[in-house]
Write a protein that holds these residues in place. Structure first.
Motif, PDB file in Angstrom:
ATOM      1  N   ARG A  74       0.835  -1.207   0.000  1.00 35.49           N
ATOM      2  CA  ARG A  74       0.000   0.000   0.000  1.00 35.49           C
ATOM      3  C   ARG A  74       0.866   1.252   0.000  1.00 35.49           C
ATOM      4  NH1 ARG A  74      -1.865   4.105   2.502  1.00 35.49           N
ATOM      5  NH2 ARG A  74      -4.061   4.668   2.531  1.00 35.49           N
ATOM      6  N   ILE A  75       1.905   1.248   0.823  1.00 36.09           N
ATOM      7  CA  ILE A  75       2.807   2.409   0.924  1.00 36.09           C
ATOM      8  C   ILE A  75       3.508   2.645  -0.412  1.00 36.09           C
ATOM      9  CG2 ILE A  75       4.949   3.221   1.997  1.00 36.09           C
ATOM     10  CD1 ILE A  75       3.928   1.778   4.592  1.00 36.09           C
ATOM     11  N   VAL A  76       4.000   1.581  -1.027  1.00 32.58           N
ATOM     12  CA  VAL A  76       4.710   1.713  -2.301  1.00 32.58           C
ATOM     13  C   VAL A  76       3.760   2.178  -3.400  1.00 32.58           C
ATOM     14  CG1 VAL A  76       5.958   0.451  -4.101  1.00 32.58           C
ATOM     15  CG2 VAL A  76       6.504   0.046  -1.695  1.00 32.58           C
ATOM     16  N   LEU A  77       2.579   1.574  -3.496  1.00 36.20           N
ATOM     17  CA  LEU A  77       1.621   1.966  -4.522  1.00 36.20           C
ATOM     18  C   LEU A  77       1.194   3.417  -4.351  1.00 36.20           C
ATOM     19  CD1 LEU A  77      -0.625  -1.234  -4.669  1.00 36.20           C
ATOM     20  CD2 LEU A  77       1.192  -0.559  -6.265  1.00 36.20           C
ATOM     21  N   ASN A  78       0.942   3.802  -3.122  1.00 34.58           N
ATOM     22  CA  ASN A  78       0.573   5.186  -2.833  1.00 34.58           C
ATOM     23  C   ASN A  78       1.712   6.131  -3.201  1.00 34.58           C
ATOM     24  OD1 ASN A  78      -1.835   6.296  -2.071  1.00 34.58           O
ATOM     25  ND2 ASN A  78      -1.332   6.432   0.086  1.00 34.58           N
ATOM     26  N   GLY A  79       2.947   5.675  -3.006  1.00 36.25           N
ATOM     27  CA  GLY A  79       4.118   6.483  -3.324  1.00 36.25           C
ATOM     28  C   GLY A  79       4.326   6.689  -4.825  1.00 36.25           C
ATOM     29  N   LEU A  81       1.844   7.216  -6.931  1.00 39.45           N
ATOM     30  CA  LEU A  81       0.788   8.096  -7.454  1.00 39.45           C
ATOM     31  C   LEU A  81       1.233   9.532  -7.739  1.00 39.45           C
ATOM     32  CD1 LEU A  81      -2.284   6.731  -5.513  1.00 39.45           C
ATOM     33  CD2 LEU A  81      -2.030   6.849  -7.998  1.00 39.45           C
ATOM     34  N   PRO A  82       1.984  10.207  -6.866  1.00 40.20           N
ATOM     35  CA  PRO A  82       2.349  11.605  -7.172  1.00 40.20           C
ATOM     36  C   PRO A  82       3.125  11.758  -8.477  1.00 40.20           C
ATOM     37  CG  PRO A  82       2.747  11.134  -4.860  1.00 40.20           C
ATOM     38  CD  PRO A  82       2.414   9.828  -5.516  1.00 40.20           C
ATOM     39  N   THR A  83       4.053  10.855  -8.750  1.00 36.43           N
ATOM     40  CA  THR A  83       4.839  10.931  -9.980  1.00 36.43           C
ATOM     41  C   THR A  83       3.957  10.719 -11.201  1.00 36.43           C
ATOM     42  OG1 THR A  83       6.734  10.047  -8.780  1.00 36.43           O
ATOM     43  CG2 THR A  83       6.840   9.963 -11.173  1.00 36.43           C
ATOM     44  N   ILE A  84       3.058   9.745 -11.115  1.00 41.48           N
ATOM     45  CA  ILE A  84       2.167   9.468 -12.245  1.00 41.48           C
ATOM     46  C   ILE A  84       1.201  10.624 -12.456  1.00 41.48           C
ATOM     47  CG2 ILE A  84       0.409   7.898 -13.142  1.00 41.48           C
ATOM     48  CD1 ILE A  84       1.863   5.677 -11.509  1.00 41.48           C
ATOM     49  N   ARG A  85       0.698  11.184 -11.366  1.00 45.14           N
ATOM     50  CA  ARG A  85      -0.207  12.341 -11.486  1.00 45.14           C
ATOM     51  C   ARG A  85       0.527  13.529 -12.117  1.00 45.14           C
ATOM     52  NH1 ARG A  85      -2.570  11.005  -5.794  1.00 45.14           N
ATOM     53  NH2 ARG A  85      -4.451   9.874  -6.387  1.00 45.14           N
ATOM     54  N   ASN A  86       1.775  13.721 -11.743  1.00 48.39           N
ATOM     55  CA  ASN A  86       2.566  14.808 -12.312  1.00 48.39           C
ATOM     56  C   ASN A  86       2.751  14.606 -13.815  1.00 48.39           C
ATOM     57  OD1 ASN A  86       4.116  17.191 -12.204  1.00 48.39           O
ATOM     58  ND2 ASN A  86       6.007  16.019 -12.025  1.00 48.39           N
ATOM     59  N   ARG A 104      -3.828   4.083 -15.238  1.00 44.35           N
ATOM     60  CA  ARG A 104      -2.847   3.666 -14.229  1.00 44.35           C
ATOM     61  C   ARG A 104      -3.173   4.288 -12.875  1.00 44.35           C
ATOM     62  NH1 ARG A 104       2.761   3.627 -16.668  1.00 44.35           N
ATOM     63  NH2 ARG A 104       1.813   1.833 -17.658  1.00 44.35           N
ATOM     64  N   ILE A 105      -3.515   5.561 -12.876  1.00 45.05           N
ATOM     65  CA  ILE A 105      -3.877   6.241 -11.621  1.00 45.05           C
ATOM     66  C   ILE A 105      -5.099   5.573 -10.999  1.00 45.05           C
ATOM     67  CG2 ILE A 105      -4.814   8.392 -10.666  1.00 45.05           C
ATOM     68  CD1 ILE A 105      -2.975   9.865 -12.775  1.00 45.05           C
ATOM     69  N   LYS A 106      -6.130   5.356 -11.805  1.00 45.37           N
ATOM     70  CA  LYS A 106      -7.365   4.741 -11.309  1.00 45.37           C
ATOM     71  C   LYS A 106      -7.089   3.353 -10.742  1.00 45.37           C
ATOM     72  CE  LYS A 106     -11.810   4.601 -10.654  1.00 45.37           C
ATOM     73  NZ  LYS A 106     -12.400   5.421  -9.604  1.00 45.37           N
ATOM     74  N   SER A 107      -6.286   2.552 -11.450  1.00 43.14           N
ATOM     75  CA  SER A 107      -6.010   1.194 -10.978  1.00 43.14           C
ATOM     76  C   SER A 107      -5.232   1.207  -9.668  1.00 43.14           C
ATOM     77  CB  SER A 107      -5.275   0.382 -12.045  1.00 43.14           C
ATOM     78  OG  SER A 107      -3.990   0.883 -12.293  1.00 43.14           O
ATOM     79  N   LEU A 108      -4.274   2.111  -9.547  1.00 39.60           N
ATOM     80  CA  LEU A 108      -3.510   2.199  -8.292  1.00 39.60           C
ATOM     81  C   LEU A 108      -4.404   2.657  -7.141  1.00 39.60           C
ATOM     82  CD1 LEU A 108      -0.170   3.748  -9.601  1.00 39.60           C
ATOM     83  CD2 LEU A 108      -0.502   1.437  -8.720  1.00 39.60           C
ATOM     84  N   GLU A 109      -5.250   3.646  -7.416  1.00 36.90           N
ATOM     85  CA  GLU A 109      -6.169   4.116  -6.379  1.00 36.90           C
ATOM     86  C   GLU A 109      -7.105   2.998  -5.928  1.00 36.90           C
ATOM     87  OE1 GLU A 109      -6.482   8.859  -7.594  1.00 36.90           O
ATOM     88  OE2 GLU A 109      -7.989   7.465  -8.365  1.00 36.90           O
ATOM     89  N   LEU A 110      -7.610   2.228  -6.885  1.00 45.87           N
ATOM     90  CA  LEU A 110      -8.500   1.115  -6.538  1.00 45.87           C
ATOM     91  C   LEU A 110      -7.774   0.042  -5.731  1.00 45.87           C
ATOM     92  CD1 LEU A 110     -10.491   0.824  -9.879  1.00 45.87           C
ATOM     93  CD2 LEU A 110     -11.420   1.526  -7.641  1.00 45.87           C
ATOM     94  N   ALA A 111      -6.539  -0.233  -6.084  1.00 44.34           N
ATOM     95  CA  ALA A 111      -5.761  -1.232  -5.334  1.00 44.34           C
ATOM     96  C   ALA A 111      -5.505  -0.757  -3.905  1.00 44.34           C
ATOM     97  CB  ALA A 111      -4.446  -1.525  -6.044  1.00 44.34           C
ATOM     98  N   VAL A 112      -5.150   0.505  -3.747  1.00 37.38           N
ATOM     99  CA  VAL A 112      -4.927   1.050  -2.400  1.00 37.38           C
ATOM    100  C   VAL A 112      -6.220   0.971  -1.597  1.00 37.38           C
ATOM    101  CG1 VAL A 112      -4.428   3.175  -1.109  1.00 37.38           C
ATOM    102  CG2 VAL A 112      -2.966   2.509  -3.035  1.00 37.38           C
TER     103      VAL A 112
END
Length: 123
Positions: A74-79, A81-86, A104-112
């Motif tokens: 969870r920590i790694v996936l959340n980490g 997100l900022p780079t991908i959003r940028n 990619r953003i949506k999938s990471l958010e759903l996984a978190v």
């Protein structure tokens, strides 16, 4: 977990699979060059867990991870997100790259979110 359409589920799983393949290729290249692979291994493991968590929630596949492994993922996936959003913000509207980043953003958010929800069951 929020109600997710079948299309978003498929896109999210495909996004994870694509990202995992890219990480596996990058890991192979870095290993071949003798570079430090600690970070990429950690990210790859988190992506694999994220995919498994989504498949567990949506496809009732077994999930065999410790609470610690889920927390680390969870920590790694959340980490990530900022780079991908940028990158998303810098991408051109309507471009294929932007669509890929959105998914990619949506999938990471759903996984978190799915990992967060799994802790309710672990408590």
């Amino acid at each position: 977990m929020e109600d997710v359409s079948h299309a978003v589920k498929l896109e999210s799983i495909k996004s994870f699979q694509s990202t995992i393949r890219k990480m596996e290729k990058a890991l192979a290249q870095m290993t071949q060059k003798g570079a430090n692979t600690t970070l990429i291994k950690k990210r790859l493991n988190a992506l694999l867990i994220g995919l498994d968590v989504l498949e567990n929630v949506w496809n009732q596949r077994p999930l065999h991870y410790t609470e610690e492994a889920l927390t680390d993922a969870r920590i790694v996936l959340n980490g990530l997100l900022p780079t991908i959003r940028n990158s998303y913000v810098k991408s051109k509207a309507g471009s294929p790259q932007r669509t890929l980043l959105e998914r990619r953003i949506k999938s990471l958010e759903l996984a978190v979110q799915a990992i967060d929800d799994s802790f309710i069951g672990l408590s």
